[in-house]
Design a protein around this motif. Sequence first.
Motif, PDB file in Angstrom:
ATOM      1  N   ILE A 229      -4.812 -11.104  -5.006  1.00 22.57           N
ATOM      2  CA  ILE A 229      -5.416 -12.100  -5.897  1.00 22.57           C
ATOM      3  C   ILE A 229      -6.888 -11.768  -6.141  1.00 22.57           C
ATOM      4  N   ILE A 230      -7.581 -11.313  -5.102  1.00 17.71           N
ATOM      5  CA  ILE A 230      -8.985 -10.930  -5.276  1.00 17.71           C
ATOM      6  C   ILE A 230      -9.109  -9.774  -6.261  1.00 17.71           C
TER       7      ILE A 230
ATOM      8  N   ARG B  94      -8.456 -10.961  -9.805  1.00 17.19           N
ATOM      9  CA  ARG B  94      -9.508 -11.826 -10.332  1.00 17.19           C
ATOM     10  C   ARG B  94     -10.789 -11.052 -10.640  1.00 17.19           C
ATOM     11  N   ASN B  95     -11.186 -10.160  -9.737  1.00 16.37           N
ATOM     12  CA  ASN B  95     -12.478  -9.479  -9.891  1.00 16.37           C
ATOM     13  C   ASN B  95     -12.398  -8.249 -10.791  1.00 16.37           C
TER      14      ASN B  95
ATOM     15  N   PRO C 185      -9.245  -6.796 -12.758  1.00 18.09           N
ATOM     16  CA  PRO C 185      -7.820  -6.710 -13.100  1.00 18.09           C
ATOM     17  C   PRO C 185      -7.406  -5.347 -13.634  1.00 18.09           C
TER      18      PRO C 185
END
Length: 227
Positions: free
Chosen positions: A115-116, A119-120, A122
Amino acid sequence: MMVSFFDQFASPSFLGVPLIAIAIALPWLLFPTPPSRWINNRLITLQTWFINRFTNQLMMPLNVGGHKWALLLASLMVFLITINMLGLLPYTFTPTTQLSLNMGFAVPLWLATVIIGMRNQPTVALGHLLPEGTPIPLIPVLIIIETISLFIRPLALGVRLTANLTAGHLLIQLIATAVFVLLPMMPTVAILTATVLFLLTLLEVAVAMIQAYVFVLLLSLYLQENV
């Protein structure tokens, strides 16, 4: 009455109450709390040195954004080592032989790294699914393979830790049973087998520490790809 070798991996209970919660919480009670004094005793000094060295080595490949995970990964490392080592004592229970517990650690932490990354960065995170320079006809196949490989990571984390500890405990119990059976009939063979059992126990101590380190190290590598 015949007792199964796998009974040692069943969650213990007392008066119908499962004791696995106590087995998980007990390691944290064994670590001394650093006092407010300037000079600490030898145990706290050794504990602080070990945690600092491990954290420095673990965080070295990561950028500043990944350093936020230092407390979580160091705590997980200390926790896994402690319960693995306590599980080698007689009449104890090793919670990390339960696949459910290991998957409970592996899946959320792996998912957090994914997920990180999404989000940061892609584009970079999705770029891992397709190696650079791949021929056009192989692109769909490689994307499917890399996606499957991505989702297998948490399963590999949990199964690796469970399988190594379970195999070690089973082997120790099998050899100990052989020593007990051979002692009245062939004392010399029993002594030789007991020597093998002692060496295997030392090996299992090393495995208990190495597997905890490998578990956290792989999580840090997954984090490194996504920060």
